[in-house]
Design an enzyme around this catalytic site. Structure first.
Site, PDB file in Angstrom:
ATOM      1  N   GLY A  18       0.819  -1.205   0.000  1.00 22.26           N
ATOM      2  CA  GLY A  18       0.000   0.000   0.000  1.00 22.26           C
ATOM      3  C   GLY A  18       0.849   1.250   0.000  1.00 22.26           C
ATOM      4  O   GLY A  18       2.060   1.175   0.172  1.00 22.26           O
ATOM      5  N   PRO A  19       0.217   2.414  -0.206  1.00 27.53           N
ATOM      6  CA  PRO A  19       0.966   3.662  -0.255  1.00 27.53           C
ATOM      7  C   PRO A  19       1.622   3.973   1.096  1.00 27.53           C
ATOM      8  O   PRO A  19       1.201   3.425   2.109  1.00 27.53           O
ATOM      9  CB  PRO A  19      -0.097   4.719  -0.574  1.00 27.53           C
ATOM     10  CG  PRO A  19      -1.335   3.989  -0.876  1.00 27.53           C
ATOM     11  CD  PRO A  19      -1.221   2.606  -0.361  1.00 27.53           C
ATOM     12  N   PRO A  20       2.633   4.850   1.104  1.00 28.48           N
ATOM     13  CA  PRO A  20       3.298   5.196   2.349  1.00 28.48           C
ATOM     14  C   PRO A  20       2.319   5.831   3.341  1.00 28.48           C
ATOM     15  O   PRO A  20       1.425   6.563   2.926  1.00 28.48           O
ATOM     16  CB  PRO A  20       4.348   6.230   1.937  1.00 28.48           C
ATOM     17  CG  PRO A  20       4.462   6.135   0.469  1.00 28.48           C
ATOM     18  CD  PRO A  20       3.199   5.546  -0.050  1.00 28.48           C
ATOM     19  N   GLY A  21       2.510   5.525   4.591  1.00 29.72           N
ATOM     20  CA  GLY A  21       1.727   6.185   5.639  1.00 29.72           C
ATOM     21  C   GLY A  21       0.356   5.608   5.885  1.00 29.72           C
ATOM     22  O   GLY A  21      -0.438   6.162   6.638  1.00 29.72           O
ATOM     23  N   THR A  22       0.049   4.469   5.262  1.00 29.69           N
ATOM     24  CA  THR A  22      -1.286   3.907   5.459  1.00 29.69           C
ATOM     25  C   THR A  22      -1.352   2.974   6.666  1.00 29.69           C
ATOM     26  O   THR A  22      -2.401   2.423   6.957  1.00 29.69           O
ATOM     27  CB  THR A  22      -1.742   3.108   4.222  1.00 29.69           C
ATOM     28  OG1 THR A  22      -0.657   2.318   3.774  1.00 29.69           O
ATOM     29  CG2 THR A  22      -2.192   4.025   3.120  1.00 29.69           C
ATOM     30  N   GLY A  23      -0.203   2.772   7.330  1.00 34.39           N
ATOM     31  CA  GLY A  23      -0.231   1.991   8.560  1.00 34.39           C
ATOM     32  C   GLY A  23       0.284   0.572   8.420  1.00 34.39           C
ATOM     33  O   GLY A  23      -0.093  -0.302   9.192  1.00 34.39           O
ATOM     34  N   LYS A  24       1.179   0.342   7.464  1.00 33.63           N
ATOM     35  CA  LYS A  24       1.700  -1.017   7.278  1.00 33.63           C
ATOM     36  C   LYS A  24       2.560  -1.439   8.469  1.00 33.63           C
ATOM     37  O   LYS A  24       2.395  -2.532   9.012  1.00 33.63           O
ATOM     38  CB  LYS A  24       2.512  -1.095   5.976  1.00 33.63           C
ATOM     39  CG  LYS A  24       1.643  -0.851   4.751  1.00 33.63           C
ATOM     40  CD  LYS A  24       2.405  -1.009   3.465  1.00 33.63           C
ATOM     41  CE  LYS A  24       3.428   0.074   3.236  1.00 33.63           C
ATOM     42  NZ  LYS A  24       2.853   1.423   3.103  1.00 33.63           N
TER      43      LYS A  24
ATOM     44  N   GLU B  86      -8.270  32.869  -8.087  1.00 36.42           N
ATOM     45  CA  GLU B  86      -8.941  31.905  -7.199  1.00 36.42           C
ATOM     46  C   GLU B  86     -10.455  31.968  -7.353  1.00 36.42           C
ATOM     47  O   GLU B  86     -11.131  30.938  -7.372  1.00 36.42           O
ATOM     48  CB  GLU B  86      -8.546  32.135  -5.733  1.00 36.42           C
ATOM     49  CG  GLU B  86      -7.057  32.004  -5.426  1.00 36.42           C
ATOM     50  CD  GLU B  86      -6.444  30.719  -5.941  1.00 36.42           C
ATOM     51  OE1 GLU B  86      -7.174  29.717  -6.081  1.00 36.42           O
ATOM     52  OE2 GLU B  86      -5.230  30.715  -6.246  1.00 36.42           O
TER      53      GLU B  86
ATOM     54  N   ASP C 136      -2.208  24.239 -12.221  1.00 33.63           N
ATOM     55  CA  ASP C 136      -3.510  23.899 -12.814  1.00 33.63           C
ATOM     56  C   ASP C 136      -3.307  23.215 -14.161  1.00 33.63           C
ATOM     57  O   ASP C 136      -3.976  22.230 -14.476  1.00 33.63           O
ATOM     58  CB  ASP C 136      -4.350  25.156 -13.047  1.00 33.63           C
ATOM     59  CG  ASP C 136      -4.512  25.979 -11.781  1.00 33.63           C
ATOM     60  OD1 ASP C 136      -4.478  25.366 -10.696  1.00 33.63           O
ATOM     61  OD2 ASP C 136      -4.656  27.208 -11.877  1.00 33.63           O
TER      62      ASP C 136
HETATM   63  P1  ADP Z   1       3.609   2.816   6.610  1.00 33.61           P
HETATM   64  O1  ADP Z   1       4.413   1.765   7.266  1.00 33.61           O
HETATM   65  O2  ADP Z   1       2.446   2.283   5.824  1.00 33.61           O
HETATM   66  O3  ADP Z   1       4.377   3.810   5.812  1.00 33.61           O
HETATM   67  P2  ADP Z   1       3.144   3.620   9.300  1.00 33.61           P
HETATM   68  O4  ADP Z   1       2.601   2.388   9.869  1.00 33.61           O
HETATM   69  O5  ADP Z   1       4.562   3.920   9.577  1.00 33.61           O
HETATM   70  O6  ADP Z   1       2.898   3.680   7.747  1.00 33.61           O
HETATM   71  O7  ADP Z   1       2.232   4.826   9.774  1.00 33.61           O
HETATM   72  C1  ADP Z   1       2.745   5.978  10.377  1.00 33.61           C
HETATM   73  C2  ADP Z   1       1.848   6.490  11.469  1.00 33.61           C
HETATM   74  O8  ADP Z   1       0.606   6.931  10.927  1.00 33.61           O
HETATM   75  C3  ADP Z   1       1.476   5.435  12.469  1.00 33.61           C
HETATM   76  O9  ADP Z   1       2.411   5.336  13.481  1.00 33.61           O
HETATM   77  C4  ADP Z   1       0.141   5.945  13.002  1.00 33.61           C
HETATM   78  O10 ADP Z   1       0.311   6.915  13.988  1.00 33.61           O
HETATM   79  C5  ADP Z   1      -0.460   6.611  11.783  1.00 33.61           C
HETATM   80  N1  ADP Z   1      -1.368   5.711  11.065  1.00 33.61           N
HETATM   81  C6  ADP Z   1      -1.210   5.254   9.817  1.00 33.61           C
HETATM   82  N2  ADP Z   1      -2.224   4.471   9.453  1.00 33.61           N
HETATM   83  C7  ADP Z   1      -3.051   4.385  10.506  1.00 33.61           C
HETATM   84  C8  ADP Z   1      -4.275   3.696  10.750  1.00 33.61           C
HETATM   85  N3  ADP Z   1      -4.845   2.946   9.812  1.00 33.61           N
HETATM   86  N4  ADP Z   1      -4.849   3.839  11.966  1.00 33.61           N
HETATM   87  C9  ADP Z   1      -4.275   4.599  12.897  1.00 33.61           C
HETATM   88  N5  ADP Z   1      -3.130   5.269  12.729  1.00 33.61           N
HETATM   89  C10 ADP Z   1      -2.508   5.179  11.555  1.00 33.61           C
END
Ligand code: ADP
Length: 630
Positions: A216-222, A438, A514
């Site tokens: 999945g994309p970065p920051g989605t909670g992997k 705008e 744009d």
């Molecule tokens: P990834 O590994 O996908 O890049 P991370 O697991 O490191 O992402 O996510 C970074 C932070 O974002 C987590 O520590 C958490 O605080 C927040 N976060 C991301 N996804 C979720 C989620 N689904 N639920 C709650 N917090 C989340």
């Protein structure tokens, strides 16, 4: 990533330093040996022997002055007869370099010289070995030194001490901390079950999975999910990033993999988490030629995965946002055969994530997380966590004791477009241009049926580059876009530039973004969505990395690509013409709202709609009056 409190860089191969010392000792010893050997060798040359030219040697043989010779590999040692002793400092023996001389043995025989053959002496051999190995050792030593200076722990430390493995005995994260990823959690629950009670599965004859890939994309909670699996199963969590494996030296990554698995196996049941697994798992048949180090590391990983016994409760989780470049071998059954998709959260997911993070923050009654969820389409978990934190900071800055809705909206903007840039003062002319630009966008959106409602218009510059912007908040989240909606989007994207042209008769650089966006949409309509009449349903481009930039590559002939460009141009032109027409027809509203915005800097969607409605009503009234007057 949060939650690292009870992490400690593991002792993983703590012997690195001692080994480094051993190396230094070896090098010093080699140096000493070398010096000693050359010293003695020198002595042999200078004090005890003397080199002669070959013809002088032959002369001595002829004159029967030679007592004996020892024939070595490259030289001949000559001992003269005792009666030839001259002065006291005469050398013990002479040497002469070997020459191509087929007659030598005869000559020696005739002169009655004792002849002996001998292989090279030991000092010579030692000398050759040392002179061969020494440069190597010196280089090794130098590199070790350099690496130490770079903080890498030295050559003997590679593969060992500096592998940044983190072990958490207990992650303290549970599935409740991960919001909005229900499908992913569901697939992982099964894995937790395996770890909890592997015997339940093996008894019946089921093979346990060895690995799962979180995609999945970065920051989605992997990472968070992987930790939650460990937390739920109450097992230790070993984590390492794929890029930590790849080192300058071939074989280091492989040895790290070996160490990691050895450690983990000793502590099973446990979880190994490899973040950015694409760094080592890149497909091996890349066109750019191989990378030995990465290939070896990957091979080691594959063989470790085949080798370990999953019934002990060892599980490997990998995370990547580029699944398409992974080596197919990595995804075969028995390796990372399960794929868990961790998507960008939808509206419900975003609200759930906001709630999870809002739990620890004081919020007042005005807060409506649903509205924030609606305004943050496309944001991922880490963005949302960040927004809640920004809002809390803003509340403190503004002297409030709890976060209110305004703080949250402001935080959304901070995360999406950056902070307000108060020190950038635009001159009056620029403010007018930005304001018209705008309002041009907003007005076209408001006049079209398929556009999203305007939430806010502002001409306060932001740190991430925007001089002004319009914020839209959809009434509901949709997953499909119709052709009409995309076309409307193009028209409102061009609203800014069209307003500039109509009002100032001139255009600025302000429309760069744009134009880029509009071109992307139009191109996708033609090449991927089958929305152009000329090309019909032909797929002309494929997405390369869907979770990162979403970059696409054309997969059609050059001639077709040129035609695509023509078609894209036509679509864009049509949209721009429409934008010009719409704004010309509504010039009075455009002026009114722009004037209002120049004075106020920021106006809300409500104020905007109010002016729009009033001006329209006035216009209708005027028209009616005109009719009556006529
Ligand atoms: P990834 O590994 O996908 O890049 P991370 O697991 O490191 O992402 O996510 C970074 C932070 O974002 C987590 O520590 C958490 O605080 C927040 N976060 C991301 N996804 C979720 C989620 N689904 N639920 C709650 N917090 C989340």
């Amino acid at each position: 990533m949060s939650n690292q409190d009870n992490q400690n860089p593991n002792g993983f191969g703590g012997g690195g330093f001692r080994r480094g010392q051993t190396l230094i000792i070896i090098v010093i010893a080699a140096l000493l040996t070398f010096t000693a050997v050359s010293f003695f060798k020198g002595k042999l040359h200078d004090g005890v022997s003397k080199e002669l030219p070959y013809n002088e040697f032959l002369q001595l043989v002829k004159e029967e002055k030679v007592q004996s010779v020892v024939i070595e590999n490259t030289q001949i040692k000559i001992h003269l007869k005792a009666d030839q002793a001259g002065s006291g400092d005469r050398p013990e023996y002479y040497t002469v370099r070997m020459d191509e001389d087929g007659d030598l043995m005869n000559r020696l025989f005739e002169a009655g010289v004792e002849t002996r053959r001998e292989r090279q002496d030991t000092a010579g051999i030692l000398y050759s070995i040392v002179s061969f190995i020494l440069p190597f050792i010196v280089v090794l030593f130098f590199m070790n030194f350099m690496m130490r200076r770079m903080g890498n722990g030295g050559i003997m430390g590679v593969g060992k001490a500096n592998a940044k493995v983190y072990v958490q005995k207990a992650t303290g994260v549970s599935f409740a901390d991960v919001a909005g990823e229900d499908e992913a959690k569901e697939s992982l629950t099964e894995i937790v079950d395996f770890l909890h009670n592997p015997r339940k599965f093996t008894q019946i004859g089921a093979k346990l999975p060895k690995g799962a890939l979180l995609v999945g994309p970065p920051g989605t909670g992997k990472t968070l999910l992987a930790k939650a699996v460990a937390g739920e199963a109450h097992v230790p969590f070993y984590s390492l990033s794929g890029s930590d494996f790849v080192e300058m030296f071939v074989g280091v990554g492989a040895s790290r993999v070996r160490d990691l698995f050895r450690q983990a196996q000793e502590n099973a049941p446990c979880i190994i988490f490899i973040d950015e697994i694409d760094a080592i798992g890149k497909s091996r048949d890349s066109r750019m030629g191989g990378n030995d180090e990465r290939e070896q590391t990957l091979n080691q990983l594959l063989s470790e995965m085949d080798g370990f016994d999953s019934s002990k409760g060892l599980l490997v989780l990998g995370a990547t946002n580029r699944p398409e470049i992974l080596d197919p071998a990595l995804l075969r059954p028995g390796r990372f055969d399960r794929r868990v998709i961790v998507e960008r959260p939808d509206l419900k997911g975003r609200v759930a994530i906001l709630k999870v993070h809002a739990k620890d923050v004081l919020m007042d009654d005005t807060v409506d997380l649903e509205a924030i969820g609606l305004a943050t389409s496309g944001a991922v978990g880490s963005d949302l966590a960040n927004m809640i934190n920004e809002a809390a900071i803003l509340a403190v800055k503004n002297g409030r004791r709890a976060v209110c809705q305004k703080d949250l909206f402001e935080a959304v903007e901070v995360v999406l477009v950056g902070k307000e840039k108060k020190d950038r003062i635009m001159n009056q002319k620029e403010r007018r241009i930005v304001s018209y630009h705008e309002v041009g966008h907003a007005l076209i959106s408001a006049l079209q049926k398929h556009s999203e409602p305007v939430q806010k218009i502002t001409i306060v510059p932001r740190t991430m580059g925007a001089l002004g912007y319009v914020m839209y908040v959809p009434e509901e989240e949709t997953y499909l876009k119709s052709k009409q909606e995309l076309e409307d989007m193009l028209v409102s994207l061009f609203g800014g530039r069209a307003a500039e042209e109509i009002v100032f008769g001139n255009v600025t650089t302000g429309a760069e973004n744009d134009i880029e966006k509009a071109t992307g949409i139009a191109k996708a309509m033609v090449t991927r969505y089958g929305m152009s009449d000329s090309f019909g349903l032909m797929g002309l481009a494929t997405t390369e990395d869907q979770y990162l930039s979403g970059r696409t590559v054309m997969n059609c002939a050059d001639v077709t690509a040129a035609e695509v460009d023509e078609e894209v141009k036509r679509i864009l032109k049509r949209a721009y013409t429409k934008a010009l027409t719409m704004l010309r027809e509504n010039r009075d509203v455009l002026d009114k709202i722009s004037d209002f915005l120049i004075n106020r800097e920021t106006i809300t969607g409500k104020e905007f709609m109010e002016i729009l409605r009033r001006t329209k009503e006035d216009a209708v009234l005027k028209r009616e009056q005109n009719v009556i007057l006529v």
